[in-house]
Design an enzyme around this catalytic site. Structure first.
Site, PDB file in Angstrom:
ATOM      1  N   ASP A  90      12.654 -57.199 -25.366  1.00  0.00           N
ATOM      2  CA  ASP A  90      13.518 -56.743 -26.399  1.00  0.00           C
ATOM      3  C   ASP A  90      14.990 -56.907 -25.617  1.00  0.00           C
ATOM      4  OD1 ASP A  90      14.505 -55.263 -28.051  1.00  0.00           O
ATOM      5  OD2 ASP A  90      13.575 -53.241 -27.989  1.00  0.00           O
ATOM      6  N   GLU A 131      31.075 -49.061 -37.704  1.00  0.00           N
ATOM      7  CA  GLU A 131      29.390 -49.165 -38.105  1.00  0.00           C
ATOM      8  C   GLU A 131      28.751 -48.031 -38.977  1.00  0.00           C
ATOM      9  OE1 GLU A 131      26.189 -48.575 -36.222  1.00  0.00           O
ATOM     10  OE2 GLU A 131      26.655 -48.133 -34.248  1.00  0.00           O
ATOM     11  N   LYS A 189      17.363 -51.381 -41.457  1.00  0.00           N
ATOM     12  CA  LYS A 189      18.494 -51.731 -41.130  1.00  0.00           C
ATOM     13  C   LYS A 189      19.426 -53.014 -40.657  1.00  0.00           C
ATOM     14  CE  LYS A 189      18.338 -51.157 -35.452  1.00  0.00           C
ATOM     15  NZ  LYS A 189      17.707 -51.472 -34.344  1.00  0.00           N
ATOM     16  N   VAL A 191      25.671 -52.847 -34.277  1.00  0.00           N
ATOM     17  CA  VAL A 191      26.929 -52.933 -33.788  1.00  0.00           C
ATOM     18  C   VAL A 191      27.076 -54.444 -34.030  1.00  0.00           C
ATOM     19  CG1 VAL A 191      27.960 -53.194 -31.420  1.00  0.00           C
ATOM     20  CG2 VAL A 191      26.635 -50.801 -32.370  1.00  0.00           C
ATOM     21  N   LYS A 251      22.898 -45.160 -23.631  1.00  0.00           N
ATOM     22  CA  LYS A 251      22.051 -44.181 -23.250  1.00  0.00           C
ATOM     23  C   LYS A 251      20.765 -44.387 -22.076  1.00  0.00           C
ATOM     24  CE  LYS A 251      22.053 -41.922 -27.931  1.00  0.00           C
ATOM     25  NZ  LYS A 251      22.205 -42.664 -28.818  1.00  0.00           N
ATOM     26  N   SER A 257      18.787 -55.802 -27.141  1.00  0.00           N
ATOM     27  CA  SER A 257      19.628 -56.113 -28.847  1.00  0.00           C
ATOM     28  C   SER A 257      20.436 -57.232 -28.663  1.00  0.00           C
ATOM     29  CB  SER A 257      20.698 -55.114 -28.459  1.00  0.00           C
ATOM     30  OG  SER A 257      21.094 -54.792 -29.531  1.00  0.00           O
ATOM     31  N   ALA A 258      20.459 -57.601 -30.434  1.00  0.00           N
ATOM     32  CA  ALA A 258      21.709 -58.774 -30.752  1.00  0.00           C
ATOM     33  C   ALA A 258      23.068 -58.010 -30.526  1.00  0.00           C
ATOM     34  CB  ALA A 258      21.179 -59.385 -32.052  1.00  0.00           C
ATOM     35  N   ASP A 259      22.829 -56.765 -29.858  1.00  0.00           N
ATOM     36  CA  ASP A 259      25.077 -56.519 -29.908  1.00  0.00           C
ATOM     37  C   ASP A 259      25.158 -57.576 -28.953  1.00  0.00           C
ATOM     38  OD1 ASP A 259      24.337 -54.952 -31.790  1.00  0.00           O
ATOM     39  OD2 ASP A 259      23.675 -52.345 -30.500  1.00  0.00           O
TER      40      ASP A 259
HETATM   41  N1  PSU Z   1      22.147 -46.434 -29.585  1.00  0.00           N
HETATM   42  C1  PSU Z   1      22.970 -45.287 -30.107  1.00  0.00           C
HETATM   43  N2  PSU Z   1      23.174 -44.987 -32.128  1.00  0.00           N
HETATM   44  C2  PSU Z   1      22.529 -45.652 -32.344  1.00  0.00           C
HETATM   45  C3  PSU Z   1      22.557 -46.996 -31.681  1.00  0.00           C
HETATM   46  C4  PSU Z   1      22.072 -47.771 -30.710  1.00  0.00           C
HETATM   47  O1  PSU Z   1      23.449 -44.203 -29.751  1.00  0.00           O
HETATM   48  O2  PSU Z   1      23.203 -45.581 -33.376  1.00  0.00           O
HETATM   49  C5  PSU Z   1      22.223 -47.649 -33.562  1.00  0.00           C
HETATM   50  C6  PSU Z   1      23.516 -48.932 -33.338  1.00  0.00           C
HETATM   51  O3  PSU Z   1      24.110 -49.831 -34.465  1.00  0.00           O
HETATM   52  C7  PSU Z   1      23.120 -50.547 -32.766  1.00  0.00           C
HETATM   53  C8  PSU Z   1      21.757 -50.615 -33.207  1.00  0.00           C
HETATM   54  O4  PSU Z   1      24.079 -51.501 -32.723  1.00  0.00           O
HETATM   55  O5  PSU Z   1      21.256 -48.999 -32.918  1.00  0.00           O
HETATM   56  C9  PSU Z   1      20.781 -51.149 -32.046  1.00  0.00           C
HETATM   57  O6  PSU Z   1      19.617 -51.514 -32.679  1.00  0.00           O
HETATM   58  P1  PSU Z   1      19.171 -52.464 -31.812  1.00  0.00           P
HETATM   59  O7  PSU Z   1      18.519 -52.205 -29.847  1.00  0.00           O
HETATM   60  O8  PSU Z   1      17.232 -52.549 -32.160  1.00  0.00           O
HETATM   61  O9  PSU Z   1      19.642 -54.345 -31.075  1.00  0.00           O
HETATM   62 MN    MN Z   2      15.417 -54.894 -30.304  1.00  0.00          MN
END
Ligand code: PSU
Ligand code: MN
Length: 311
Positions: free
Chosen positions: A140, A27, A88, A108, A161, A142-144
């Site tokens: 909130d 990524e 992003k 991701v 984390k 994540s879309a992951d």
């Molecule tokens: N967690 C990490 N390092 C990262 C990310 C998450 O420890 O770099 C990044 C990854 O790209 C992950 C994104 O897909 O943050 C998730 O962001 P969000 O919570 O806004 O979906």
């Molecule tokens: Mn989010």
């Protein structure tokens, strides 16, 4: 598989896919929004080399000038690591950056989607997004996680984390039918630390003891059964690079309190917390982060080879 006309593949990725060779997706949000310059570019370059040394072809994924790119040049990695106007890009943002011809660093979720469009099934990163703390009210998530529920890619990470709610993240993955497999451990790791207080739902052996072949067999079994969606491969940080969870918790709590006080929300929260933790730990977290990505890259190359070699 015919190539999607909107994708731009590097020569080495095109050749590897054409011959059924092993390819590992990477990524770019981790480069543009997850680590400071110039360590980010050095990390991205080194990780690609580890994958080549492991007998696979690296495919770092990003949107450049509106084109989804699968496999980048050194100049493109430098641009992603240093250009101020790389946004992003998660799945919801893809249409916008593509339509505008802009640059975007893929998360991701969006990296999984583009990897799958290109026919790449193995993806290496550091940490997944998940359910944020306080998601009961902020919603909130994540879309992951959504993407893991529907796109056929195995994602190698070092767990989640504790900026996130690890227990709820595991619950959502279960709901979405996503296998979560720890490597060489019965515990689900928490990124900087090998432990999290949560058991891994499933585990395989270490890389040296056949872990990659066991993971490849799980991927094949899942997709052969028509069970669409991803697999989370949780590869604990090596002991020598670990920062104990108790030690990290204070820094994470401070970072969370700071983000709250500053009213940071939405897509900015994860990058803010990651940057703040690097500051608070005076760079120590960054070293652990780089070490665990290297470790994941070694497993990723082996898994891509085991997967394409059939079963
Ligand atoms: N967690 C990490 N390092 C990262 C990310 C998450 O420890 O770099 C990044 C990854 O790209 C992950 C994104 O897909 O943050 C998730 O962001 P969000 O919570 O806004 O979906
Ligand atoms: Mn989010």
């Amino acid at each position: 598989m015919s190539l999607h006309p909107m994708l731009r593949l590097s020569d080495e990725v095109r050749d590897a896919l054409a011959t059924g060779g092993p390819v590992v997706a990477l990524e770019s949000t981790i480069i543009s929004h997850g680590m400071p310059y110039p360590d980010n570019v050095a990390m991205a370059t080194e990780v690609e080399q580890i994958i080549r040394d492991g007998g696979a072809v690296p495919a770092t994924i990003a949107v450049l000038d509106g084109r989804p790119c699968i496999g980048l040049s050194p100049d493109q990695l430098e641009l992603l690591g240093s250009h101020p106007e790389v946004s992003k890009v998660s799945v919801r943002d893809l249409p916008y950056v593509v339509a505008r011809g802009a640059h975007g660093a893929t998360t991701v979720a969006s990296t999984m989607r583009l990897a799958a469009l290109a026919g790449v099934r193995v993806f290496v990163t550091g940490g997944l997004g998940g359910v944020h703390q306080g998601a009961e009210s902020s919603m909130d998530v994540s879309a992951d996680l959504t993407e893991l529920g529907r796109t056929d890619v195995a994602v190698i990470c070092a767990g989640v984390k504790s900026i996130l709610d690890i227990g709820r993240t595991l619950e959502v993955l279960e709901t979405l039918g996503v296998p979560v497999v720890s490597v060489g451990s019965s515990e689900f790791p928490s990124f900087f630390s090998r432990s999290s207080g949560f058991q891994a739902p499933m585990s395989v052996a270490d890389l040296d003891a056949g872990g990659a072949e066991q993971l490849a067999a799980i991927m094949r079994a899942k997709w052969d059964l028509g069970l669409s969606g991803g697999v989370v491969v949780a590869n604990p940080v090596p002991e020598s690079d670990e920062i104990p969870a108790e030690e990290m918790q204070g820094f994470i709590d401070t970072a969370l309190a700071d983000s709250d006080r500053l009213g940071i929300r939405g897509k900015d929260i994860t990058p803010y917390l990651l940057g703040r933790i690097v500051e608070l730990t005076e760079g120590r977290s960054l070293q652990a982060n780089i070490a665990l990505v290297r470790h994941n890259a070694r497993l990723g190359a082996a898994l891509a080879r085991a997967y394409v070699s059939g079963g």
